[in-house]
Design a protein around this motif. Structure first.
Motif, short mmCIF file in Angstrom:
data_model
loop_
_atom_site.label_atom_id
_atom_site.label_comp_id
_atom_site.label_asym_id
_atom_site.label_seq_id
_atom_site.Cartn_x
_atom_site.Cartn_y
_atom_site.Cartn_z
N SER A 189 -66.64 -21.60 79.24
CA SER A 189 -66.96 -22.46 80.38
C SER A 189 -67.79 -23.63 79.85
N TRP A 190 -67.48 -24.85 80.32
CA TRP A 190 -68.14 -26.04 79.78
C TRP A 190 -68.21 -27.13 80.84
N VAL A 191 -69.40 -27.70 81.01
CA VAL A 191 -69.57 -28.89 81.84
C VAL A 191 -70.39 -29.88 81.02
N PHE A 192 -70.05 -31.16 81.17
CA PHE A 192 -70.66 -32.16 80.29
C PHE A 192 -70.59 -33.54 80.93
N ASN A 200 -78.18 -40.84 71.41
CA ASN A 200 -78.67 -39.47 71.30
C ASN A 200 -77.73 -38.51 72.00
N LYS A 201 -78.00 -37.22 71.82
CA LYS A 201 -77.20 -36.21 72.50
C LYS A 201 -77.53 -36.21 74.00
N SER A 202 -76.52 -35.94 74.80
CA SER A 202 -76.70 -35.96 76.25
C SER A 202 -77.55 -34.78 76.72
N PRO A 203 -78.45 -35.03 77.69
CA PRO A 203 -79.22 -33.92 78.27
C PRO A 203 -78.40 -33.16 79.32
N PHE A 204 -77.20 -33.67 79.62
CA PHE A 204 -76.38 -33.09 80.68
C PHE A 204 -75.20 -32.34 80.09
N GLU A 205 -75.44 -31.09 79.69
CA GLU A 205 -74.37 -30.27 79.13
C GLU A 205 -74.73 -28.80 79.25
N GLN A 206 -73.74 -27.98 79.62
CA GLN A 206 -73.91 -26.53 79.67
C GLN A 206 -72.65 -25.88 79.09
N HIS A 207 -72.86 -24.76 78.43
CA HIS A 207 -71.74 -24.09 77.75
C HIS A 207 -71.99 -22.59 77.73
N PRO A 221 -65.93 -16.10 81.32
CA PRO A 221 -67.37 -16.11 81.60
C PRO A 221 -67.65 -16.69 82.98
N GLU A 222 -68.90 -16.73 83.35
CA GLU A 222 -69.29 -17.25 84.65
C GLU A 222 -68.98 -18.74 84.76
N ALA A 223 -68.83 -19.20 86.01
CA ALA A 223 -68.68 -20.63 86.26
C ALA A 223 -70.03 -21.31 86.07
N LEU A 224 -70.00 -22.57 85.70
CA LEU A 224 -71.22 -23.34 85.48
C LEU A 224 -71.37 -24.41 86.54
#
Length: 237
Positions: A189-192, A200-207, A221-224
């Motif tokens: 699962s990935w949101v970005f 710089n690297k984005s502060p808005f990301e989940q994996h 896996p679970e939804a993000l």
């Protein structure tokens, strides 16, 4: 036998009297309306004034974004059943309701949040879904290669985001600010949210990794769900 009639009358009078007393008690007496009978059907909790509902702001955020910021919410798909959502400034860019999401990577390109006097403030350029299981990765590459400086890139996975990914694809997402694109794998699962030209690297990301030991759904896996506020400024400022 002759007393049967009078006894019936006495019983009737007593019954009416008792009924009147009970009703008077329940109603609270003359001129008092129905407060007591209402109390019988009112729980202590409901007698307290209900707290007002928490207000929701743009895209359902619990708090408003500061001035000169864009509100967003990105939700990945849940397994292969519930599609992803991408919302910006209270406008749904991608969702199952809009019928523009699909298996793989769901990507919305948005004009960078430049100062208001430029007339550009987060307008949608294009939104597309790319099948990363059975599709052609070259379609994705043609979509993200020619991005203009400052373009915002919103990404939400659905089912499988990575099987067709190659090194160039991972490199391009990394250049947009992703930390996790290089390790993205089957059914993760990935949101970005990234941008062309970021330093710089984005502060808005989940994996979340696909793991049979921790998956919430069978095989996924679970939804993000990720929300936030993007500064309304150009990358050059």
């Amino acid at each position: 036998m002759r007393l049967a009639g009078p006894l019936r009358i006495v019983v009737l009078v007593v019954s009416v009297g008792v009924t009147w007393i009970v009703v008077s008690i329940l109603l609270g007496g003359p001129g008092s309306g129905f407060p007591r009978i209402q109390q019988l059907f009112t729980s202590p909790e409901s007698s307290v004034t209900a707290a007002p509902r928490a207000r929701k702001y743009k895209c359902g955020l619990p708090q408003p974004c500061p001035e000169e910021h864009l509100a967003f919410r990105v939700v990945s798909g849940a397994a292969n059943v519930i599609g992803p959502k991408i919302c910006l400034e209270d406008k749904m860019l991608m969702s199952s309701v809009k019928d523009n999401v699909g298996r793989g990577l769901n990507i919305a390109l948005v004009n960078g949040p430049l100062p208001p006097d430029t007339g550009v403030s987060g307008e949608l350029i294009e939104a597309r879904a790319f099948d990363m299981w059975a599709g052609d990765v070259n379609d994705l590459l043609k979509f993200i290669r020619p991005l203009h400086e400052g373009t915002l890139v919103f990404v939400a996975s659905y089912d499988d985001p990575a099987t067709k990914m190659n090194e160039e694809t991972r490199k391009l997402f990394s250049e947009l600010g992703s930390r996790n694109a290089k390790e993205l794998a089957f059914r993760d699962s990935w949101v970005f949210v990234g941008a062309k030209g970021v330093q710089n690297k984005s502060p808005f990301e989940q994996h979340v990794k696909n793991s049979k030991h921790s998956n919430k759904y069978e095989g996924w896996p679970e939804a993000l769900e990720m929300e936030g506020c993007i500064p309304r400024r150009s990358t050059a400022s």
